[in-house]
Design an enzyme around this catalytic site. Structure first.
Site, PDB file in Angstrom:
ATOM      1  N   ARG A  29       0.374  11.799   8.320  1.00 13.98           N
ATOM      2  CA  ARG A  29       1.502  12.261   7.526  1.00 13.98           C
ATOM      3  C   ARG A  29       1.119  12.349   6.050  1.00 13.98           C
ATOM      4  O   ARG A  29       0.072  11.870   5.631  1.00 13.98           O
ATOM      5  CB  ARG A  29       2.698  11.315   7.719  1.00 13.98           C
TER       6      ARG A  29
ATOM      7  N   LYS B 180       2.529   5.223   4.112  1.00  9.79           N
ATOM      8  CA  LYS B 180       2.292   3.859   4.565  1.00  9.79           C
ATOM      9  C   LYS B 180       1.907   2.949   3.402  1.00  9.79           C
ATOM     10  O   LYS B 180       1.560   3.405   2.313  1.00  9.79           O
ATOM     11  CB  LYS B 180       1.185   3.823   5.617  1.00  9.79           C
TER      12      LYS B 180
ATOM     13  N   TYR C 280       6.675   3.308   2.551  1.00  7.91           N
ATOM     14  CA  TYR C 280       6.996   2.235   3.482  1.00  7.91           C
ATOM     15  C   TYR C 280       6.114   1.036   3.157  1.00  7.91           C
ATOM     16  O   TYR C 280       4.907   1.188   2.920  1.00  7.91           O
ATOM     17  CB  TYR C 280       6.733   2.666   4.932  1.00  7.91           C
TER      18      TYR C 280
ATOM     19  N   HIS D  33       7.127  -2.694   4.552  1.00  9.37           N
ATOM     20  CA  HIS D  33       7.254  -3.676   5.634  1.00  9.37           C
ATOM     21  C   HIS D  33       6.590  -4.996   5.261  1.00  9.37           C
ATOM     22  O   HIS D  33       5.772  -5.546   6.005  1.00  9.37           O
ATOM     23  CB  HIS D  33       6.656  -3.116   6.931  1.00  9.37           C
TER      24      HIS D  33
ATOM     25  N   GLU E  21      12.055   1.440   3.628  1.00  7.67           N
ATOM     26  CA  GLU E  21      12.799   0.822   4.724  1.00  7.67           C
ATOM     27  C   GLU E  21      13.939  -0.084   4.289  1.00  7.67           C
ATOM     28  O   GLU E  21      14.738  -0.519   5.133  1.00  7.67           O
ATOM     29  CB  GLU E  21      11.857   0.053   5.664  1.00  7.67           C
TER      30      GLU E  21
ATOM     31  N   ASP F 118       5.989  -3.042  13.187  1.00 12.16           N
ATOM     32  CA  ASP F 118       5.833  -3.007  11.731  1.00 12.16           C
ATOM     33  C   ASP F 118       6.452  -4.226  11.055  1.00 12.16           C
ATOM     34  O   ASP F 118       6.035  -4.621   9.965  1.00 12.16           O
ATOM     35  CB  ASP F 118       6.501  -1.744  11.148  1.00 12.16           C
TER      36      ASP F 118
END
Length: 371
Positions: free
Chosen positions: A15, A75, A94, A96, A118, A270
């Site tokens: 991505r 990410k 993101y 996490h 998130e 995740d």
């Protein structure tokens, strides 16, 4: 503002942080966008596509990180990227962090302003930047689960929908949120026998009204989880606690008692995963077997359908990227409490209560960081 889009470096992460349409919108707003050479290729976007909408193409990641005031990624930063981040730089991606203490520590050391997709919220209490990838992951969970049930993949050799005279597979979905709803839809569409387990009665009622007799809805207790998991052919872990580690709902003892050749797909990996036997895997080696049960625990499932995922993610993130670029992060967050909830790390301090609790670190209120 100078906005940088580096090429993702996580294993088989295809991505991209911004698609050309998003770049065009930012350029239209007067911003300077720097895209690393080849950053969009995995999602089907060439450098020429970015140049055509006004982006500059950087020769490498060092140039992107070195120039940009805000980095937009998909990410969490990988080890080689931490040294490129600098004090006061905005990182929007993101993260996490509840499941990544080493990443949290490194971000705190860099002095960046780290905003996590998130934990950004909306007026309805949802997670609008997690939702698009949750939709993809939920749909993929049943797709990959059906594949893993095949004999050559280590499964029992079961067709999810069965056939005339042969019963369908039993699918159990733990969690009735965005991931769980999409997983259930896919499994029902493939004619499986589907059960969703959730602790929210209003959510179970919504699912019952939506799907009727096609879907079995069960209230979550230790007993109900054990009963249905032990009888399942495919279990999808779709539990989420925003910003926090996922509860381990399925113990190793339960896994030992499951049928050999059954499959666990842990979409919550995740955030630590909801099966005690889960450990992160990659698209290169997506599965492993414990006690005869196949585990699929890929941490970036939507990367397998990178073009769909990148477009869907950008639709959700672009309004926030524009706000941050147009107003600066302090004003943007002061005016939008939902964006403020996305602030996880601010110049060395944890700023999200659930993240701090999961990491056993002190957390300051996010508003105290921006004012």
């Amino acid at each position: 503002m100078r906005i940088g889009v580096p090429k993702e470096t996580k294993v088989q992460e295809h991505r991209v942080g911004l698609v050309p349409g998003g770049v065009r919108e930012l350029v239209h707003h007067g911003h300077d966008v720097l895209v690393e050479k080849g950053a969009g290729v995995g999602s089907g976007f060439e450098d020429a596509d970015y140049k055509a909408v006004g982006a500059r193409i950087a020769k490498d990641a060092a140039a992107v990180f070195g120039e940009a005031e805000m980095i937009v990624k998909v990410k969490e930063p990988q080890p080689e990227e931490f040294a490129r981040l600098r004090d006061g730089q905005i990182l929007f991606t993101y993260l996490h962090l509840a499941a990544e203490p080493a990443v949290a520590k490194s971000l705190m050391e860099t002095g960046v302003i780290a905003i996590a997709y998130e934990t950004v919220t909306d007026a309805a209490g949802g997670l609008p930047l997690l939702a698009p990838m949750s939709e993809v992951a939920g749909r993929m969970a049943v797709q990959v689960g059906a594949h893993c049930l095949e004999k050559e993949q280590g499964g029992v050799g079961l067709l999810l929908g069965g056939m005339p005279g042969v019963p369908p597979a039993k699918v159990v979905v733990l969690g009735g949120g965005v991931v769980g709803t999409n997983a259930a839809r896919m499994a029902m569409g493939m004619d499986a026998q589907v059960t969703v387990i959730d602790k929210s009665l209003p959510r179970l009622n919504d699912l019952d009204l939506r799907f009727g007799g096609q879907l079995n809805t069960i209230f979550s207790t230790v007993d109900s989880i054990e009963t249905y998991v032990l009888d399942a052919d495919l279990v999808v872990g779709a539990v989420l606690v925003a910003g926090a580690s996922t509860p381990r709902l399925v113990t190793e003892t339960m896994v030992k008692r499951m049928r050999r050749g059954s499959v666990l797909v842990d979409v919550a990996i995740d955030q630590g995963g909801c099966f005690e036997t889960s450990r992160p895997t990659s698209h290169a080696e997506p599965t492993y077997t414990v006690h005869g049960v196949v585990h699929y625990c890929v941490t970036n499932m939507p990367a397998a359908v990178a073009r769909t995922s990148a477009l869907g993610l950008n639709n959700a993130t672009l309004p926030f990227v524009l706000d941050l670029a147009d107003k600066g992060y302090r004003v943007a967050m002061a005016e939008d409490e939902h964006l403020l909830h996305g602030l996880n790390v601010h110049k060395g301090r944890i700023t999200h209560k659930a993240v701090g609790r999961a990491l056993n670190l002190p957390a300051i209120p996010p508003e105290s960081a921006i004012y």
